[in-house]
Enzyme design. Structure first.
Site, mmCIF file in Angstrom:
data_model
loop_
_atom_site.group_PDB
_atom_site.id
_atom_site.type_symbol
_atom_site.label_atom_id
_atom_site.label_comp_id
_atom_site.label_asym_id
_atom_site.label_seq_id
_atom_site.Cartn_x
_atom_site.Cartn_y
_atom_site.Cartn_z
ATOM 1 N N PHE A 3 0.863 -1.173 0.000
ATOM 2 C CA PHE A 3 0.000 0.000 0.000
ATOM 3 C C PHE A 3 0.902 1.226 0.000
ATOM 4 O O PHE A 3 1.779 1.367 0.853
ATOM 5 C CB PHE A 3 -0.920 0.031 1.215
ATOM 6 C CG PHE A 3 -1.828 1.232 1.236
ATOM 7 C CD1 PHE A 3 -3.055 1.205 0.595
ATOM 8 C CD2 PHE A 3 -1.436 2.401 1.879
ATOM 9 C CE1 PHE A 3 -3.885 2.319 0.589
ATOM 10 C CE2 PHE A 3 -2.257 3.513 1.879
ATOM 11 C CZ PHE A 3 -3.488 3.475 1.231
ATOM 12 N N CYS A 4 0.687 2.122 -0.971
ATOM 13 C CA CYS A 4 1.550 3.290 -1.121
ATOM 14 C C CYS A 4 0.817 4.537 -0.640
ATOM 15 O O CYS A 4 -0.185 4.941 -1.242
ATOM 16 C CB CYS A 4 1.971 3.463 -2.581
ATOM 17 S SG CYS A 4 3.004 4.920 -2.862
ATOM 18 N N PRO A 5 1.292 5.177 0.432
ATOM 19 C CA PRO A 5 0.644 6.419 0.880
ATOM 20 C C PRO A 5 0.843 7.565 -0.101
ATOM 21 O O PRO A 5 0.091 8.523 -0.079
ATOM 22 C CB PRO A 5 1.335 6.698 2.227
ATOM 23 C CG PRO A 5 2.638 5.982 2.150
ATOM 24 C CD PRO A 5 2.390 4.774 1.309
#
Length: 283
Positions: free
Chosen positions: A101-103
């Protein structure tokens, strides 16, 4: 755009040929970076639908082992979990070929937006490198000729731009190096951490999709643009690892072995289900 204001404008001017060339190149990198970021953020990463079913070739084998609800069931999604899917705790969904998951893009990185994530990191790195080269070139020229054009604009803000370019450039370079294994092996970061090995299709690259029919040059050009990832029909089913029955069609789950709905047919199935529900309401 601080580079164009603090370096390109005072140094080369926006009206000169060199100034326009540098401005066009820097603006192109900026546009591609922003477009890749927006596409990575807004694209479905490959979330497994709640009514997903095993592939026809896999369904029979799973039935012999007690059914997919015993062998391939996600206790958190309460749905079928394909072999190459992993549960993302942030989005609360199983995602096919989940990498992380990439912020940065506020989205999970999966099979359908991994390409856009890589392009975003690549163009950000190129933009930082280009900015750093322009600022360093200006500093070197001004060190030899302090009265040269544009040297008076160099100051604290220009130094901050250079520091920002170094920090983000190194960060994105590390991310690109970390993603090299994904490009060469078609295995995500989670696959490598868990030691999982999956047979990947040899006819396509799972990150960038199918090759262009117009030749290798068009293929590479398509890969470098934030365009939708496409797979041939059978390969798409193999990559996703699930099929979705059309809604509102009286589908019997036991007939999954004879079915073969996946990819683009998913959307048509959902649309058909909605029309069936609307018809029932009218009656």
């Amino acid at each position: 755009m601080k580079v164009t204001k603090l370096v390109l404008g005072p140094w080369l001017g926006h009206g000169s040929l060199w100034g326009l060339a540098h401005l066009a190149l820097y603006s192109s990198l900026t546009f591609l970076s922003l477009a890749s970021h927006a596409t990575a953020m807004l694209t479905n990463p490959g979330a497994v639908p709640s009514d997903a079913q095993p592939l026809p070739a896999e369904a029979a084998a799973l039935e012999e082992q007690g059914g997919w609800r015993k062998r391939r069931f996600c206790s958190r999604c309460k749905a079928f979990k394909p072999a190459r899917a992993h549960h993302d705790s942030v989005t609360g969904r199983c995602v096919v070929k989940l990498d992380h998951f990439c912020p940065w893009v506020n989205n999970a990185v999966g099979v359908f937006n991994h390409k856009f994530f890589l392009l975003f990191v690549l163009y950000t790195f190129l933009q930082c490198t280009y900015s750093l080269l322009l600022v360093l070139s200006r500093f070197v020229l001004c060190a030899h000729a302090a009265d040269a054009l544009g040297c008076s604009s160099l100051g604290v803000l220009t130094a901050l731009v250079m520091l920002e370019a170094i920090l983000f450039g190194l960060f994105t370079l590390c991310m690109l190096c970390d993603q090299c294994a994904v490009l060469t092996t078609n295995e995500t970061k989670i696959d490598r951490l868990k030691g999982e090995r999956h047979a990947a299709p040899t006819v396509v690259n799972e990150i960038f999709g199918e090759a262009s029919s117009r030749g290798r040059l068009c293929t590479y050009a398509t890969w470098l643009l934030p365009l939708r990832v496409k797979f041939p029909g059978e390969v798409k089913r193999e990559v996703l690892g699930f099929v979705v029955p059309p809604r509102g069609s009286g589908f019997d789950p036991k007939r999954i072995i004879d079915l073969g709905v996946c990819g683009d047919e998913m959307e048509r199935g959902e649309a058909g289900g909605q029309r069936g529900e609307e018809g029932a309401e009218l009656q």
